[in-house]
Design a protein around this motif. Structure first.
Motif, PDB file in Angstrom:
ATOM      1  N   LEU A 268       0.813  -1.216   0.000  1.00 56.41           N
ATOM      2  CA  LEU A 268       0.000   0.000   0.000  1.00 56.41           C
ATOM      3  C   LEU A 268       0.849   1.270   0.000  1.00 56.41           C
ATOM      4  CD1 LEU A 268      -2.798  -1.113   2.466  1.00 56.41           C
ATOM      5  CD2 LEU A 268      -2.910  -0.966  -0.017  1.00 56.41           C
ATOM      6  N   ASP A 269       2.189   1.136   0.039  1.00 53.86           N
ATOM      7  CA  ASP A 269       3.077   2.295  -0.042  1.00 53.86           C
ATOM      8  C   ASP A 269       3.702   2.460  -1.425  1.00 53.86           C
ATOM      9  OD1 ASP A 269       2.538   2.776   2.585  1.00 53.86           O
ATOM     10  OD2 ASP A 269       4.389   1.892   3.350  1.00 53.86           O
ATOM     11  N   LEU A 270       3.200   1.750  -2.421  1.00 55.88           N
ATOM     12  CA  LEU A 270       3.798   1.788  -3.756  1.00 55.88           C
ATOM     13  C   LEU A 270       3.380   2.999  -4.575  1.00 55.88           C
ATOM     14  CD1 LEU A 270       3.592  -1.955  -4.908  1.00 55.88           C
ATOM     15  CD2 LEU A 270       5.591  -0.692  -4.116  1.00 55.88           C
ATOM     16  N   ALA A 271       2.442   3.780  -4.099  1.00 62.28           N
ATOM     17  CA  ALA A 271       1.950   4.919  -4.887  1.00 62.28           C
ATOM     18  C   ALA A 271       3.079   5.922  -5.110  1.00 62.28           C
ATOM     19  CB  ALA A 271       0.784   5.582  -4.171  1.00 62.28           C
ATOM     20  N   GLY A 272       3.436   6.136  -6.390  1.00 57.43           N
ATOM     21  CA  GLY A 272       4.468   7.093  -6.753  1.00 57.43           C
ATOM     22  C   GLY A 272       5.868   6.678  -6.389  1.00 57.43           C
ATOM     23  N   LYS A 273       6.073   5.436  -6.009  1.00 61.04           N
ATOM     24  CA  LYS A 273       7.391   4.969  -5.588  1.00 61.04           C
ATOM     25  C   LYS A 273       8.106   4.310  -6.753  1.00 61.04           C
ATOM     26  CE  LYS A 273       9.635   2.540  -1.760  1.00 61.04           C
ATOM     27  NZ  LYS A 273       9.418   1.800  -0.485  1.00 61.04           N
ATOM     28  N   GLN A 274       9.353   4.661  -6.944  1.00 61.35           N
ATOM     29  CA  GLN A 274      10.159   4.088  -8.029  1.00 61.35           C
ATOM     30  C   GLN A 274      10.550   2.655  -7.671  1.00 61.35           C
ATOM     31  OE1 GLN A 274      10.554   5.495 -10.877  1.00 61.35           O
ATOM     32  NE2 GLN A 274       9.613   7.438 -10.274  1.00 61.35           N
ATOM     33  N   PRO A 275      10.761   1.777  -8.666  1.00 61.40           N
ATOM     34  CA  PRO A 275      10.705   2.065 -10.107  1.00 61.40           C
ATOM     35  C   PRO A 275       9.329   1.892 -10.733  1.00 61.40           C
ATOM     36  CG  PRO A 275      11.515  -0.142  -9.778  1.00 61.40           C
ATOM     37  CD  PRO A 275      11.283   0.413  -8.402  1.00 61.40           C
ATOM     38  N   LEU A 276       8.335   1.420  -9.975  1.00 67.19           N
ATOM     39  CA  LEU A 276       7.025   1.169 -10.577  1.00 67.19           C
ATOM     40  C   LEU A 276       6.219   2.439 -10.759  1.00 67.19           C
ATOM     41  CD1 LEU A 276       5.983  -2.111  -8.698  1.00 67.19           C
ATOM     42  CD2 LEU A 276       7.035  -1.871 -10.951  1.00 67.19           C
ATOM     43  N   ASN A 277       6.284   3.348  -9.752  1.00 64.54           N
ATOM     44  CA  ASN A 277       5.563   4.615  -9.822  1.00 64.54           C
ATOM     45  C   ASN A 277       4.071   4.375 -10.070  1.00 64.54           C
ATOM     46  OD1 ASN A 277       5.257   7.364  -9.673  1.00 64.54           O
ATOM     47  ND2 ASN A 277       5.738   7.711 -11.838  1.00 64.54           N
ATOM     48  N   CYS A 278       3.456   3.545  -9.234  1.00 62.70           N
ATOM     49  CA  CYS A 278       2.041   3.192  -9.403  1.00 62.70           C
ATOM     50  C   CYS A 278       1.158   4.384  -9.059  1.00 62.70           C
ATOM     51  CB  CYS A 278       1.684   2.002  -8.514  1.00 62.70           C
ATOM     52  SG  CYS A 278       2.623   0.503  -8.893  1.00 62.70           S
ATOM     53  N   SER A 279       0.055   4.496  -9.765  1.00 61.73           N
ATOM     54  CA  SER A 279      -0.922   5.555  -9.513  1.00 61.73           C
ATOM     55  C   SER A 279      -2.183   4.943  -8.933  1.00 61.73           C
ATOM     56  CB  SER A 279      -1.255   6.305 -10.807  1.00 61.73           C
ATOM     57  OG  SER A 279      -1.793   5.402 -11.759  1.00 61.73           O
ATOM     58  N   LYS A 280      -2.838   5.717  -8.108  1.00 60.02           N
ATOM     59  CA  LYS A 280      -4.054   5.242  -7.470  1.00 60.02           C
ATOM     60  C   LYS A 280      -5.189   5.197  -8.491  1.00 60.02           C
ATOM     61  CE  LYS A 280      -2.988   6.771  -2.786  1.00 60.02           C
ATOM     62  NZ  LYS A 280      -3.483   7.509  -1.601  1.00 60.02           N
ATOM     63  N   ALA A 281      -5.919   4.098  -8.479  1.00 57.59           N
ATOM     64  CA  ALA A 281      -7.037   3.945  -9.413  1.00 57.59           C
ATOM     65  C   ALA A 281      -8.297   4.562  -8.821  1.00 57.59           C
ATOM     66  CB  ALA A 281      -7.273   2.465  -9.729  1.00 57.59           C
TER      67      ALA A 281
END
Length: 496
Positions: A268-281
């Motif tokens: 749940l801390d992956l939002a905007g985190k490199q290298p994936l840079n996941c965005s909230k849906a």
């Protein structure tokens, strides 16, 4: 006169200990009709507890009226097919946890068809063989956690049409058993699936998102070495915003491995985190086009919903078919919109009355202003204006540079002089200067080979013959040319 009845006389019958024991045995289910209570077990009504009795096998014979059999915390390592030689029609709970159980026969449950609760947790089971539980058609709860299970046969859970809770946590399962969750699968009533603390490295996040919310609320995936993925993040992030217990209660245990990293990261801390840079849906956003038919699902966390209704973006409550049949309330609580129009877009609300609490769900519908197939039905005004401006500029350029020129190609040739009275026909507003004779012939028709000669050597009528050459110093002067620069203040051409 009728004869009088003799008075009633009470007779005292001596009751001894033997007669009392006989009466109790007739009243108890453990009497002669049902069998005696096994040694080292405690019997109470239809309950038989043999827990912590240091048993290496199931005691026999078992009373016929046994409803609950507790054999936990013993040394029963093998459950053979003959552990219950006679049919036990009333047995609905069998507890075999903490036995070191390593083998279960595929025919072990033949004589207990009414079993609803089966506890095989905390044992040493490694595989779930083919059709292992197929005889338990009424089973509702199956506990298999804390074993060594690494292989699950696809048919191990066949015929379990009433199974509601399946606990497979703390095992060695490396493949997600998606067939257990698909609609119309082997477990149509499954409401809880625990796969926590296994060896899962990937889960089908896209297909899990399509599951109903009441099942996603009870799908436990924490403490697995999952690979970090944005779809997985969005699946769990939606669950957190919906307050699903499987996500909200285990946020710290939901971890994954980033590419190239050796330590775990909170999913749940992956939002905007490199290298994936996941965005909230965004939650519950549906896109459609003009003329489409869409269905808005009421994805509630509650099972056994008593009632539900929809409210349109305009604040109107939907109770049945719309006035023109374009809005239909389906039997499962979903809202169907037919022949979409631009004004159908907006946020729809679904009000759910659950068994414990009420819930309000919001579905945002985006209607694109064109059809999915074929050209756009309507054009944006700014786009239309831009196209019109570009087209106008192109036409002006064509007019300025691509219009056929009558005389520019003939500047290198000697032209016949025009009559002086042609100057009266010149105008500063004229687009094309007047030519000799006014016939409109192209410049290419004035050939240098012969003065006044037309095509095929014939004399061209309307042309002016060239003037004879003059002698003297004024011989270099030419007659006024209609193509020469004219003054904007005079109609008389300037002679060079």
């Amino acid at each position: 006169m009728p004869p009088s009845r003799p008075p009633c006389v009470a007779v005292r019958v001596p009751v001894g200990p033997l007669s009392l024991l006989l009466a109790l045995s007739l009243l108890s289910p453990w009497g002669s009709a049902g069998g005696s209570c096994p040694q080292r077990c405690v019997c109470a009504s239809n309950l038989l507890s043999c827990s912590q009795a240091n048993l290496s096998a199931v005691p026999a014979p078992l009373p016929r009226f046994t409803a609950v059999l507790d054999l936990s915390h013993n040394n029963v390592t093998r459950l053979r097919a003959d552990w219950a030689p006679a049919r036990l029609p009333h047995l609905h709970a069998l507890l075999l946890s903490h036995n070191g159980l390593a083998f279960v026969s595929t025919e072990a449950f033949t004589h207990v068809p009414r079993l609803r609760h089966l506890d095989l947790s905390s044992n040493r089971l490694r595989t779930l063989d083919e059709n292992l539980f197929s005889d338990l058609g009424e089973l509702e709860v199956l506990l298999l956690y804390n074993n060594e299970i690494s292989t699950v046969d696809r048919t191990a859970f066949e015929n379990l049409g009433r199974l509601r809770k399946l606990y497979l946590g703390q095992n060695r399962i490396a493949r997600f058993p998606l067939e257990l969750l698909r609609e119309g699968s082997r477990l149509p009533q499954l409401a809880l699936l625990d796969l926590s603390a296994n060896r899962l490295r990937a889960v089908p996040a896209g297909e899990l998102q399509a599951l109903p919310a009441w099942l996603r609320d009870r799908l436990y995936l924490h403490n697995n070495p999952l690979a970090c993925d944005c779809l997985l993040f969005q699946l769990l992030d939606r669950g957190r915003r919906r307050h699903l217990s499987a996500v909200e209660d285990f946020q710290d245990e939901l971890r994954c491995f980033l590419p190239g990293a050796s330590s775990l990261t909170k999913i749940l801390d992956l939002a905007g985190k490199q290298p994936l840079n996941c965005s909230k849906a965004r939650e519950a956003v549906l896109e459609a086009h003009l003329g489409d038919t869409v269905t808005l699902g009421c994805d509630s966390r509650w099972q056994g919903v008593r009632s539900r209704h929809w409210v349109t973006p305009g604040g109107e409550r939907v109770l049945g078919d719309g006035a023109n049949g374009s809005v239909v309330l389906l039997a499962n609580g979903s809202l169907q919109l037919r022949a979409l129009r631009p004004e159908d877009g907006g946020t729809y609300s679904c009000w759910v009355a659950g068994p414990l609490l009420n819930e309000t769900l919001y579905v945002e519908l985006l209607v694109h202003n064109f059809t999915l197939h074929g050209p756009h039905d309507t054009l944006n005004t700014a786009y239309t204006t831009l196209v019109g401006c570009i087209l106008s500029v192109v036409l002006v350029l064509i007019y300025l540079y691509l219009t056929p020129c009558r005389c520019c190609c003939c500047r290198g040739t000697e032209k016949p002089p025009a009559p002086r009275d042609d100057s009266i026909n010149s105008s500063v507003l004229s687009a094309t200067p007047n030519h000799a004779g006014g016939t409109g012939e192209p410049c290419g028709s004035h050939l240098a080979s012969g003065a006044g000669a037309g095509q095929n050597g014939r004399f061209k009528g309307g042309g002016s013959p060239p003037l004879p050459a003059r002698q003297g110093p004024k011989a270099q002067r030419k007659v006024s040319d209609p193509d020469s620069v004219s003054s904007v203040f005079s109609d008389t051409p300037i002679v060079v």
